[in-house]
Motif scaffolding. Structure first.
Motif, PDB file in Angstrom:
ATOM      1  N   ASN A  86       0.821  -1.216   0.000  1.00 43.81           N
ATOM      2  CA  ASN A  86       0.000   0.000   0.000  1.00 43.81           C
ATOM      3  C   ASN A  86       0.855   1.266   0.000  1.00 43.81           C
ATOM      4  O   ASN A  86       0.558   2.247   0.689  1.00 43.81           O
ATOM      5  N   GLY A  87       1.971   1.218  -0.755  1.00 40.60           N
ATOM      6  CA  GLY A  87       2.825   2.386  -0.924  1.00 40.60           C
ATOM      7  C   GLY A  87       3.941   2.533   0.086  1.00 40.60           C
ATOM      8  O   GLY A  87       4.780   3.425  -0.060  1.00 40.60           O
ATOM      9  N   SER A  88       4.006   1.691   1.113  1.00 40.13           N
ATOM     10  CA  SER A  88       5.044   1.790   2.148  1.00 40.13           C
ATOM     11  C   SER A  88       6.017   0.623   2.025  1.00 40.13           C
ATOM     12  O   SER A  88       5.590  -0.534   1.898  1.00 40.13           O
ATOM     13  N   MET A  89       7.317   0.920   2.086  1.00 39.04           N
ATOM     14  CA  MET A  89       8.316  -0.139   2.001  1.00 39.04           C
ATOM     15  C   MET A  89       8.282  -0.994   3.265  1.00 39.04           C
ATOM     16  O   MET A  89       8.209  -0.465   4.372  1.00 39.04           O
ATOM     17  N   ILE A  90       8.343  -2.315   3.099  1.00 41.92           N
ATOM     18  CA  ILE A  90       8.182  -3.218   4.238  1.00 41.92           C
ATOM     19  C   ILE A  90       9.382  -4.145   4.417  1.00 41.92           C
ATOM     20  O   ILE A  90       9.325  -5.062   5.244  1.00 41.92           O
ATOM     21  N   ASN A  91      10.463  -3.926   3.679  1.00 38.38           N
ATOM     22  CA  ASN A  91      11.642  -4.792   3.839  1.00 38.38           C
ATOM     23  C   ASN A  91      12.174  -4.778   5.257  1.00 38.38           C
ATOM     24  O   ASN A  91      12.657  -5.789   5.766  1.00 38.38           O
ATOM     25  N   TYR A  92      12.097  -3.629   5.902  1.00 33.75           N
ATOM     26  CA  TYR A  92      12.680  -3.487   7.240  1.00 33.75           C
ATOM     27  C   TYR A  92      11.624  -3.078   8.258  1.00 33.75           C
ATOM     28  O   TYR A  92      11.938  -2.416   9.248  1.00 33.75           O
ATOM     29  N   ALA A  93      10.357  -3.456   8.024  1.00 32.83           N
ATOM     30  CA  ALA A  93       9.283  -3.117   8.955  1.00 32.83           C
ATOM     31  C   ALA A  93       9.443  -3.937  10.231  1.00 32.83           C
ATOM     32  O   ALA A  93       9.288  -5.160  10.206  1.00 32.83           O
ATOM     33  N   PRO A  94       9.747  -3.314  11.395  1.00 30.87           N
ATOM     34  CA  PRO A  94      10.046  -4.084  12.607  1.00 30.87           C
ATOM     35  C   PRO A  94       8.820  -4.691  13.268  1.00 30.87           C
ATOM     36  O   PRO A  94       8.918  -5.695  13.951  1.00 30.87           O
TER      37      PRO A  94
ATOM     38  N   ARG B 171       6.040  -5.847  11.795  1.00 31.42           N
ATOM     39  CA  ARG B 171       5.249  -6.723  10.938  1.00 31.42           C
ATOM     40  C   ARG B 171       5.782  -8.154  11.016  1.00 31.42           C
ATOM     41  O   ARG B 171       6.990  -8.372  10.935  1.00 31.42           O
ATOM     42  N   PRO B 172       4.892  -9.156  11.163  1.00 30.31           N
ATOM     43  CA  PRO B 172       5.345 -10.557  11.192  1.00 30.31           C
ATOM     44  C   PRO B 172       5.617 -11.086   9.792  1.00 30.31           C
ATOM     45  O   PRO B 172       4.927 -11.968   9.294  1.00 30.31           O
ATOM     46  N   LEU B 173       6.627 -10.524   9.144  1.00 32.36           N
ATOM     47  CA  LEU B 173       6.970 -10.963   7.804  1.00 32.36           C
ATOM     48  C   LEU B 173       8.478 -11.066   7.651  1.00 32.36           C
ATOM     49  O   LEU B 173       9.245 -10.559   8.469  1.00 32.36           O
ATOM     50  N   LYS B 174       8.889 -11.721   6.571  1.00 31.62           N
ATOM     51  CA  LYS B 174      10.313 -11.944   6.322  1.00 31.62           C
ATOM     52  C   LYS B 174      10.588 -11.790   4.837  1.00 31.62           C
ATOM     53  O   LYS B 174       9.824 -12.260   3.997  1.00 31.62           O
ATOM     54  N   VAL B 175      11.689 -11.108   4.511  1.00 34.08           N
ATOM     55  CA  VAL B 175      12.099 -10.920   3.125  1.00 34.08           C
ATOM     56  C   VAL B 175      13.403 -11.677   2.900  1.00 34.08           C
ATOM     57  O   VAL B 175      14.370 -11.487   3.636  1.00 34.08           O
ATOM     58  N   MET B 176      13.415 -12.532   1.895  1.00 35.70           N
ATOM     59  CA  MET B 176      14.603 -13.324   1.568  1.00 35.70           C
ATOM     60  C   MET B 176      15.036 -12.977   0.147  1.00 35.70           C
ATOM     61  O   MET B 176      14.252 -13.127  -0.792  1.00 35.70           O
ATOM     62  N   LYS B 177      16.269 -12.522  -0.019  1.00 39.69           N
ATOM     63  CA  LYS B 177      16.790 -12.139  -1.329  1.00 39.69           C
ATOM     64  C   LYS B 177      17.544 -13.308  -1.941  1.00 39.69           C
ATOM     65  O   LYS B 177      18.338 -13.966  -1.282  1.00 39.69           O
ATOM     66  N   HIS B 178      17.271 -13.557  -3.206  1.00 41.49           N
ATOM     67  CA  HIS B 178      17.960 -14.592  -3.958  1.00 41.49           C
ATOM     68  C   HIS B 178      18.840 -13.922  -5.015  1.00 41.49           C
ATOM     69  O   HIS B 178      18.963 -12.697  -5.049  1.00 41.49           O
ATOM     70  N   ASN B 179      19.428 -14.710  -5.874  1.00 37.35           N
ATOM     71  CA  ASN B 179      20.333 -14.169  -6.882  1.00 37.35           C
ATOM     72  C   ASN B 179      19.626 -13.193  -7.820  1.00 37.35           C
ATOM     73  O   ASN B 179      20.015 -12.040  -7.967  1.00 37.35           O
ATOM     74  N   PHE B 180      18.561 -13.659  -8.452  1.00 36.24           N
ATOM     75  CA  PHE B 180      17.783 -12.822  -9.358  1.00 36.24           C
ATOM     76  C   PHE B 180      16.334 -12.748  -8.893  1.00 36.24           C
ATOM     77  O   PHE B 180      15.416 -12.709  -9.719  1.00 36.24           O
ATOM     78  N   GLY B 181      16.103 -12.685  -7.604  1.00 36.75           N
ATOM     79  CA  GLY B 181      14.739 -12.625  -7.096  1.00 36.75           C
ATOM     80  C   GLY B 181      14.685 -12.360  -5.612  1.00 36.75           C
ATOM     81  O   GLY B 181      15.708 -12.220  -4.939  1.00 36.75           O
TER      82      GLY B 181
ATOM     83  N   TRP C 128      -6.325  -9.533   8.128  1.00 44.48           N
ATOM     84  CA  TRP C 128      -6.997  -8.552   7.266  1.00 44.48           C
ATOM     85  C   TRP C 128      -6.061  -7.406   6.900  1.00 44.48           C
ATOM     86  O   TRP C 128      -6.160  -6.827   5.810  1.00 44.48           O
ATOM     87  N   ASP C 129      -5.155  -7.051   7.809  1.00 43.34           N
ATOM     88  CA  ASP C 129      -4.243  -5.932   7.552  1.00 43.34           C
ATOM     89  C   ASP C 129      -3.301  -6.199   6.382  1.00 43.34           C
ATOM     90  O   ASP C 129      -2.712  -5.257   5.843  1.00 43.34           O
ATOM     91  N   ASP C 130      -3.142  -7.458   6.006  1.00 45.02           N
ATOM     92  CA  ASP C 130      -2.212  -7.792   4.919  1.00 45.02           C
ATOM     93  C   ASP C 130      -2.834  -7.608   3.541  1.00 45.02           C
ATOM     94  O   ASP C 130      -2.122  -7.694   2.535  1.00 45.02           O
ATOM     95  N   ALA C 131      -4.132  -7.354   3.472  1.00 48.44           N
ATOM     96  CA  ALA C 131      -4.774  -7.149   2.181  1.00 48.44           C
ATOM     97  C   ALA C 131      -4.307  -5.842   1.548  1.00 48.44           C
ATOM     98  O   ALA C 131      -3.861  -4.925   2.234  1.00 48.44           O
ATOM     99  N   GLY C 132      -4.380  -5.773   0.239  1.00 51.01           N
ATOM    100  CA  GLY C 132      -4.028  -4.537  -0.448  1.00 51.01           C
ATOM    101  C   GLY C 132      -3.084  -4.775  -1.607  1.00 51.01           C
ATOM    102  O   GLY C 132      -2.943  -5.898  -2.112  1.00 51.01           O
ATOM    103  N   SER C 133      -2.421  -3.714  -2.027  1.00 51.47           N
ATOM    104  CA  SER C 133      -1.532  -3.778  -3.188  1.00 51.47           C
ATOM    105  C   SER C 133      -0.088  -3.992  -2.748  1.00 51.47           C
ATOM    106  O   SER C 133       0.373  -3.394  -1.776  1.00 51.47           O
TER     107      SER C 133
END
Length: 259
Positions: free
Chosen positions: A131-139, A141-151, A161-166
């Motif tokens: 929803n327009g806000s960067m979440i890579n480093y959102a402290p 939020r119960p989420l995790k970002v994993m970076k791969h070589n090309f992804g 419900w809060d996870d719905a959106g764009s």
């Protein structure tokens, strides 16, 4: 690749030190450089000459799709020598699996994967936006970002419900990708209970008031106290019918005995 910087090298070993090099964009019949002088009106071109290494270098900054084509390197030898090469330019783009829309239930574990296609090298970074806000480093939020070589993968351990959106995946020097996440009630939560369904609607309504967009297309239920009693009139009607029927049968039996 679009937006990258490229350098083209040529060594003039075993040639006279007076040998000069010119660069041309042959398919446009356009002279780019001659010796150490740039003749192109495009400021993105530059040329350098390292004499002791007999090295000539043509540089092009911020490559564009229109830069693709046939190039020629001319040397002032006798007879003149030319080298040709073709520059191919690709535009990297991000792709999210399942796009443009994904439907999930509350309480499940969700993994969104974004891959970068047609990239000549792994991107320096890949940012995720919700929803327009960067979440890579959102402290919080119960989420995790994993970076791969090309992804990159975005993992939500417990969808609410809060996870719905764009969502948008935005890699470095690549076209971003978008996805809309629709969240619906998990079947395991209610088992058909109308009161449980009403609680779910209350949670959803609260999420909307916290600034989230409803993307499920379902109608929300007001959160007033009367919402819990939506079956009360029906219950009173049943009790009235039963009581009236009982009174009628009692009175009928009494009058029949008197007759």
């Amino acid at each position: 690749m679009v937006s990258e910087n490229i350098k083209i090298f040529i060594f003039t070993f075993h040639l006279l030190s007076s040998t000069q090099v010119s660069w041309l964009k042959r398919d446009e019949d356009h002279i780019l450089t001659a010796g150490g002088q740039v003749y192109s009106s495009e400021s993105r071109y530059s040329v350098s000459h390292v004499r002791h290494q007999k090295l000539w270098e043509l540089s092009l900054r911020d490559v564009r799709l229109t830069d693709a084509g046939l190039y020629e390197c001319q040397l002032t030898t006798h007879p003149p020598t030319s080298l040709f090469f073709t520059l191919k330019v690709v535009e990297a783009r991000a792709v999210i699996q399942g796009a443009p829309e994904v439907h999930v239930q509350t309480g499940v574990r969700l993994r969104l994967h974004c891959s970068v296609e047609q990239a000549t090298e792994p991107p320096i970074y890949i940012f995720w936006f919700h929803n327009g806000s960067m979440i890579n480093y959102a402290p919080r939020r119960p989420l995790k970002v994993m970076k791969h070589n090309f992804g990159s993968s975005l993992i939500i351990s417990n969808v609410t419900w809060d996870d719905a959106g764009s969502y948008r995946c935005e890699p470095h020097m690549a076209e971003p990708a978008n996805l809309t996440l629709h969240v619906v009630a998990g079947k395991w939560r209610c088992g058909g209970s109308p009161f449980c369904q009403n609680e779910i609607m209350r949670e959803k309504h609260a999420a909307l008031h916290n600034g989230q967009n409803d993307v499920t297309g379902e109608e929300t239920v007001p959160t007033s106290g009367s919402a819990h009693l939506f079956n009360a009139p029906l219950l009173i009607g049943y009790l009235t019918l039963i009581l009236g029927n009982y009174c009628f049968q009692t009175l009928s039996s009494h009058w029949l005995r008197r007759l």
